[in-house]
Design a protein around this motif. Structure first.
Motif, PDB file in Angstrom:
ATOM      1  N   MET A 130      48.131-163.303  19.792  1.00 54.39           N
ATOM      2  CA  MET A 130      48.566-162.120  19.048  1.00 54.39           C
ATOM      3  C   MET A 130      49.902-161.655  19.611  1.00 54.39           C
ATOM      4  O   MET A 130      50.076-161.545  20.829  1.00 54.39           O
ATOM      5  CB  MET A 130      47.568-160.968  19.150  1.00 54.39           C
ATOM      6  CG  MET A 130      48.099-159.664  18.537  1.00 54.39           C
ATOM      7  SD  MET A 130      47.008-158.238  18.745  1.00 54.39           S
ATOM      8  CE  MET A 130      45.838-158.560  17.436  1.00 54.39           C
ATOM      9  N   ARG A 132      52.162-158.377  19.546  1.00 56.10           N
ATOM     10  CA  ARG A 132      52.161-156.954  19.205  1.00 56.10           C
ATOM     11  C   ARG A 132      53.291-156.280  19.965  1.00 56.10           C
ATOM     12  O   ARG A 132      53.333-156.330  21.190  1.00 56.10           O
ATOM     13  CB  ARG A 132      50.826-156.309  19.553  1.00 56.10           C
ATOM     14  CG  ARG A 132      50.803-154.790  19.395  1.00 56.10           C
ATOM     15  CD  ARG A 132      49.420-154.220  19.630  1.00 56.10           C
ATOM     16  NE  ARG A 132      48.519-154.542  18.528  1.00 56.10           N
ATOM     17  CZ  ARG A 132      47.203-154.312  18.553  1.00 56.10           C
ATOM     18  NH1 ARG A 132      46.647-153.781  19.624  1.00 56.10           N
ATOM     19  NH2 ARG A 132      46.452-154.623  17.505  1.00 56.10           N
ATOM     20  N   GLU A 133      54.187-155.677  19.209  1.00 57.57           N
ATOM     21  CA  GLU A 133      55.326-154.953  19.793  1.00 57.57           C
ATOM     22  C   GLU A 133      56.079-155.822  20.801  1.00 57.57           C
ATOM     23  O   GLU A 133      56.447-155.368  21.881  1.00 57.57           O
ATOM     24  CB  GLU A 133      54.839-153.658  20.444  1.00 57.57           C
ATOM     25  CG  GLU A 133      54.220-152.693  19.439  1.00 57.57           C
ATOM     26  CD  GLU A 133      53.694-151.434  20.094  1.00 57.57           C
ATOM     27  OE1 GLU A 133      53.655-151.385  21.341  1.00 57.57           O
ATOM     28  OE2 GLU A 133      53.337-150.490  19.357  1.00 57.57           O
ATOM     29  N   LEU A 173      43.376-153.981  14.572  1.00 56.88           N
ATOM     30  CA  LEU A 173      44.704-154.434  14.166  1.00 56.88           C
ATOM     31  C   LEU A 173      45.634-153.253  13.916  1.00 56.88           C
ATOM     32  O   LEU A 173      45.192-152.143  13.642  1.00 56.88           O
ATOM     33  CB  LEU A 173      44.605-155.272  12.889  1.00 56.88           C
ATOM     34  CG  LEU A 173      44.008-156.673  13.031  1.00 56.88           C
ATOM     35  CD1 LEU A 173      43.674-157.238  11.659  1.00 56.88           C
ATOM     36  CD2 LEU A 173      44.963-157.606  13.775  1.00 56.88           C
ATOM     37  N   ARG A 174      46.929-153.549  14.001  1.00 54.24           N
ATOM     38  CA  ARG A 174      47.958-152.588  13.631  1.00 54.24           C
ATOM     39  C   ARG A 174      48.927-153.280  12.674  1.00 54.24           C
ATOM     40  O   ARG A 174      49.107-154.502  12.737  1.00 54.24           O
ATOM     41  CB  ARG A 174      48.719-152.087  14.855  1.00 54.24           C
ATOM     42  CG  ARG A 174      47.860-151.433  15.908  1.00 54.24           C
ATOM     43  CD  ARG A 174      48.681-151.023  17.114  1.00 54.24           C
ATOM     44  NE  ARG A 174      47.854-150.600  18.238  1.00 54.24           N
ATOM     45  CZ  ARG A 174      48.323-150.308  19.435  1.00 54.24           C
ATOM     46  NH1 ARG A 174      49.635-150.399  19.677  1.00 54.24           N
ATOM     47  NH2 ARG A 174      47.507-149.943  20.395  1.00 54.24           N
ATOM     48  N   ASP A 177      51.339-156.556  13.390  1.00 52.61           N
ATOM     49  CA  ASP A 177      50.774-157.552  14.312  1.00 52.61           C
ATOM     50  C   ASP A 177      50.948-158.953  13.737  1.00 52.61           C
ATOM     51  O   ASP A 177      50.880-159.163  12.521  1.00 52.61           O
ATOM     52  CB  ASP A 177      49.287-157.290  14.543  1.00 52.61           C
ATOM     53  CG  ASP A 177      49.026-156.121  15.471  1.00 52.61           C
ATOM     54  OD1 ASP A 177      49.989-155.656  16.117  1.00 52.61           O
ATOM     55  OD2 ASP A 177      47.866-155.678  15.560  1.00 52.61           O
ATOM     56  N   ALA A 203      58.127-161.235  12.886  1.00 55.82           N
ATOM     57  CA  ALA A 203      57.859-159.795  12.938  1.00 55.82           C
ATOM     58  C   ALA A 203      59.047-158.991  12.424  1.00 55.82           C
ATOM     59  O   ALA A 203      58.886-157.962  11.771  1.00 55.82           O
ATOM     60  CB  ALA A 203      57.520-159.377  14.373  1.00 55.82           C
ATOM     61  N   ARG A 235      50.975-162.523   9.400  1.00 51.72           N
ATOM     62  CA  ARG A 235      51.599-161.241   9.698  1.00 51.72           C
ATOM     63  C   ARG A 235      50.867-160.151   8.927  1.00 51.72           C
ATOM     64  O   ARG A 235      50.673-160.264   7.715  1.00 51.72           O
ATOM     65  CB  ARG A 235      53.080-161.229   9.307  1.00 51.72           C
ATOM     66  CG  ARG A 235      53.790-159.906   9.687  1.00 51.72           C
ATOM     67  CD  ARG A 235      55.248-159.939   9.275  1.00 51.72           C
ATOM     68  NE  ARG A 235      55.394-160.004   7.832  1.00 51.72           N
ATOM     69  CZ  ARG A 235      56.475-160.474   7.190  1.00 51.72           C
ATOM     70  NH1 ARG A 235      57.508-160.917   7.889  1.00 51.72           N
ATOM     71  NH2 ARG A 235      56.520-160.494   5.867  1.00 51.72           N
TER      72      ARG A 235
END
Length: 567
Positions: A130, A132-133, A173-174, A177, A203, A235
């Motif tokens: 994953m 993330r950010e 999830l956000r 992600d 992303a 995505r």
């Protein structure tokens, strides 16, 4: 907003004569996307003969088909477990009855995206990542020998053993992600820095999902990978609002934290104080070690770890708390990582009305008007979100040092958005604040919340209850409420009328909405309410009335009989 995902895949045989990897994905429409979710899977056949390709393809195709045939009532993990164990038996059987397929086996990594959560099942050394950010995290663990010279030898795979042990995981999830499923032909040839850079382009929108998967495979081959190389990139573009089913499902997967002491930490949160401890729940004030922000952490008592009903009720509480987004409520905070069952919300300095009463604080009439107006607005905000609090009382009303009033504790709250809206426990709450109709089997309603608000204001001003204190399991009989001016002679008549209307025995005589109560408090003496009319005994307690009539009738008949005898 519906679930929106961009997806793309790529696969290449590399320098091998055939490609034994297999990639698959199902993106169903409604209602399947809500009940079962989106399913993506990747497999790497491990046999050197024809069996490797057959094992990987059959496993992925079988999973994509059979998962959606499982009952909707099964949790995601249960459905994946049942299907994969059946596939494992078939793959093993084929290898034993067909010599050319002897030793056929395959790795498998799959992920289900349903609602705002992901669930994965994994066996072998294909991987799930994953992003993330900007941070890449490996979510799966490789099932290989831990000796350096044997790290390519699998300890688990589909078809390798009659008893299949599957790793399961899940998380929230956000939007934004990135999920990546990759075989060892990709991840073994690329550094995490390389993969992060390519996924970062996805992303940022510089590449689409298909181009990203292709770039990952091409980069692995350029880096010297001689194995089959496959990648599947997802995505998360948009997430639906979390539903209760997902919240309950998630609560079943996570362990309960141990009972914590001051100074101990969990998931990056250090316990500063124990705020509340009961047989069912534990509440702590914690500090986020990363931001130094004070928060409240609530969880179940470790003794309730095996209580499915308690877990479901706790998940329901968190789900409702997330929906209560307004200044009248503490706001739920999403943790960066969550390895245990708990939820976080904002911490606010101050005390509850009950704590103020216990400390001897005297509430003035202006205090009551101001707090009552804000309490009614808070209840109205809940009702507009189809939420009934069901436990309004001084202990659940927090007066913050910042001047805000906040309603606490959604432990017995109920929402009309649930599939089963009937209250299984109509008398949930605190007896002295329960409306009369709830003791007669009535269902919770907006009027029962407003009744509890009226009792709260009545007690805040008088330290008494309008119908007297009611003990648990008591079957109370409601007459006429005691006028609050009996305890507080300084109470203006208009405010007494507002309180008596709020706590009226008959729901039809109470305020219909929270907004109506707000208006009555704001208008005050300028447009006062009429004094409530006493409820006739025939309507208030018809059984007692008829008993009285019967008793009088008996006395009269006996008197007449006596007079006749005297003659």
């Amino acid at each position: 907003m519906p679930l929106l995902i961009s997806a793309g895949h790529a696969t290449d045989a590399g320098t091998r004569p055939r490609n034994e990897d297999f990639v698959g994905m199902v993106t169903p429409g409604e209602p399947e996307v809500s009940t079962k979710g989106l399913l993506a899977a990747i497999a790497d056949g491990v046999s050197g003969n024809e069996g490797g390709r057959q094992a990987s393809e059959y496993t992925v195709r079988g999973l994509l088909t059979d998962y959606y045939a499982t009952p909707d009532t099964w949790p995601v993990t249960q459905a994946l477990e049942r299907v994969l164990k059946a596939i494992n038996s078939w793959v093993q059987q084929q290898g034993s009855i067909r010599p050319e397929l002897s030793g056929m086996a395959t790795t498998l990594t799959c992920v289900v995206v349903r609602g705002s959560f992901y669930y994965f099942a994994h066996v072998g050394d294909s991987r799930l990542y994953m992003l993330r950010e900007g941070k890449l995290t490996k979510l799966s663990a490789d099932h290989v020998w831990d000796r350096p010279e044997m790290q390519h030898v699998l300890t688990r795979a589909i078809g390798l053993d009659s008893r299949l042990a599957i790793d399961h995981g899940m998380g929230e999830l956000r939007e934004g992600d990135i999920l990546l499923l990759a075989t060892d032909g990709v991840w073994s040839a690329l550094t995490e820095y390389d993969m992060t850079a390519l996924l970062g382009d996805l992303a940022a929108g510089k590449l689409d999902a298909e181009a990203t998967a292709t770039a990952l495979v091409a980069a692995a081959l350029r880096a010297g990978s001689s194995d089959n190389a496959s990648a599947l990139a997802l995505r998360i573009d948009a997430l639906p609002q979390e539903n209760l089913r997902d919240a309950v499902s998630a609560s079943r997967q996570l362990p309960l934290p141990p009972k914590l002491k001051v100074g101990q930490s969990i998931d990056g949160y250090r316990v500063e104080a124990v705020l509340h401890a009961s047989q069912a729940t534990l509440v702590y004030r914690v500090i986020d070690l990363a931001s130094q922000r004070p928060l409240v952490l609530k969880t179940l008592h470790p003794d309730r770890a095996d209580d499915a009903d308690e877990r479901s009720a706790f998940a329901h509480e968190e789900w409702l708390a997330k929906r209560a987004v307004a200044r009248f409520f503490a706001q739920v905070v999403t943790p960066a990582q969550k390895n245990y069952l708990y939820y976080l919300c904002t911490w606010h300095e101050g005390a509850t009305i009950q704590q103020h009463l216990d400390s001897g604080k005297h509430f003035t009439v202006p205090d009551a008007i101001g707090h009552g107006t804000r309490l009614a607005r808070a209840i109205g905000a809940l009702h507009r979100r189809s939420i009934l609090h069901r436990d309004i009382k001084p202990a659940n009303i927090h007066l913050g040092a910042d001047g805000e009033l906040r309603v606490l504790d959604f432990g017995v709250a109920q929402s009309g958005l649930e599939e089963d809206v009937a209250a299984r426990a109509p008398q949930a709450g605190t007896p002295s604040f329960l409306a009369p109709e709830l003791f007669d089997g009535g269902q919770p309603s907006r009027q029962t919340d407003l009744y509890a608000a009226g009792v709260t204001l009545y007690q805040m001003l008088t330290r008494h209850y309008p119908y007297g204190e009611i003990e648990p399991f008591q079957r109370p009989r409601f007459g006429e409420p005691v006028p609050p001016s009996r305890y507080r002679p300084d109470l203006p008549l208009w405010l007494e009328n507002v309180l008596l209307k709020a706590v009226a025995r008959d729901p039809l005589l109470r305020f219909e909405t929270a907004e109506e109560l707000v208006l009555a408090l704001e208008r005050g003496a300028s447009r006062p309410l009429a004094a409530p009319v006493a409820t006739p005994l025939a309507k208030r307690d018809p059984l007692s009335l008829w008993r009285a009539i019967a008793a009088i009738s008996i006395v009269v008949n006996l008197l007449l009989l006596y007079l006749l005898v005297l003659r």
